[in-house]
Enzyme design. Structure first.
Site, PDB file in Angstrom:
ATOM      1  N   PHE A 248      28.941  33.021  14.559  1.00  0.00           N
ATOM      2  CA  PHE A 248      30.324  32.684  14.206  1.00  0.00           C
ATOM      3  C   PHE A 248      30.760  33.238  12.852  1.00  0.00           C
ATOM      4  CE2 PHE A 248      27.665  29.090  12.841  1.00  0.00           C
ATOM      5  CZ  PHE A 248      28.000  29.008  11.499  1.00  0.00           C
TER       6      PHE A 248
ATOM      7  N   LYS B 132      41.440  24.152   4.002  1.00  0.00           N
ATOM      8  CA  LYS B 132      41.407  25.421   4.735  1.00  0.00           C
ATOM      9  C   LYS B 132      42.799  25.887   5.190  1.00  0.00           C
ATOM     10  CE  LYS B 132      36.700  24.786   6.494  1.00  0.00           C
ATOM     11  NZ  LYS B 132      35.895  24.699   7.733  1.00  0.00           N
TER      12      LYS B 132
ATOM     13  N   ARG C 283      39.316  15.032   9.142  1.00  0.00           N
ATOM     14  CA  ARG C 283      39.206  15.882  10.330  1.00  0.00           C
ATOM     15  C   ARG C 283      39.753  15.210  11.586  1.00  0.00           C
ATOM     16  NH1 ARG C 283      33.453  18.246   8.343  1.00  0.00           N
ATOM     17  NH2 ARG C 283      34.263  20.102   7.287  1.00  0.00           N
TER      18      ARG C 283
ATOM     19  N   ASN D 160      39.078  23.064  11.139  1.00  0.00           N
ATOM     20  CA  ASN D 160      38.849  21.633  10.909  1.00  0.00           C
ATOM     21  C   ASN D 160      39.329  21.149   9.536  1.00  0.00           C
ATOM     22  OD1 ASN D 160      36.813  22.587   9.263  1.00  0.00           O
ATOM     23  ND2 ASN D 160      35.137  21.760  10.481  1.00  0.00           N
TER      24      ASN D 160
ATOM     25  N   HIS E  10      36.479  21.938   3.955  1.00  0.00           N
ATOM     26  CA  HIS E  10      35.056  22.214   3.719  1.00  0.00           C
ATOM     27  C   HIS E  10      34.643  21.320   2.564  1.00  0.00           C
ATOM     28  CE1 HIS E  10      31.351  24.305   2.529  1.00  0.00           C
ATOM     29  NE2 HIS E  10      31.790  24.109   1.301  1.00  0.00           N
TER      30      HIS E  10
END
Length: 140
Positions: free
Chosen positions: A59, A11, A104, A114, A117
């Site tokens: 979210f 990410k 993480r 975090n 994915h």
């Protein structure tokens, strides 16, 4: 155990901090092999489509904004029981709950940022892989 494939995203919080290599090393050290990888900047449409399952969740908007905030690295990983193996090395979604030595726990900034994915099932892995990769881009 059978050799299977899973999908992973490194990410924006991790790519921004130049952690692509460190994250990939942890995945490889866990017995996963990268058989496809590309660095992209997701469009809003890509992010909304990819996370459509969360569209009604509160979210969703923040998730989309985060995922388009910078480059990501999408990967196809291969190994024995790849989905489970990837999820084990990623650690719990909330880094506060993640085991020591997981991606993480080591790199995540928050539950939102975090770092990674990963697919949660073989079925979703196939769908997610096809969302970003053509069959000829996957070289096992």
């Amino acid at each position: 155990m059978a050799v299977t494939r899973t999908f992973s995203i490194i990410k924006p919080d991790a790519t921004r901090r130049n952690l692509t290599g460190a994250v990939t090393k942890m995945l490889e050290d866990a017995g996963l092999r990268v058989v496809a990888s590309k660095r992209i900047h997701m469009t809003r449409e890509q992010a909304e489509g990819f996370y459509a399952v969360h569209k009604e969740r509160p979210f969703f908007g923040e998730l989309v904004e985060f995922m388009i905030s910078g480059p990501v690295v999408v990967q196809v990983l291969e190994g024995e029981d790849a989905v489970k193996r990837n999820r084990d090395v990623m650690g719990a979604t909330n880094p506060a709950d993640a085991a020591e030595g997981t991606i993480r726990k080591t790199f995540a900034e928050s539950i939102e940022a975090n770092s990674v994915h990963g697919s949660d099932s073989d079925e979703n892995a196939a769908t997610e892989i096809a969302y970003f990769f053509k069959p000829e881009e996957i070289v096992g």
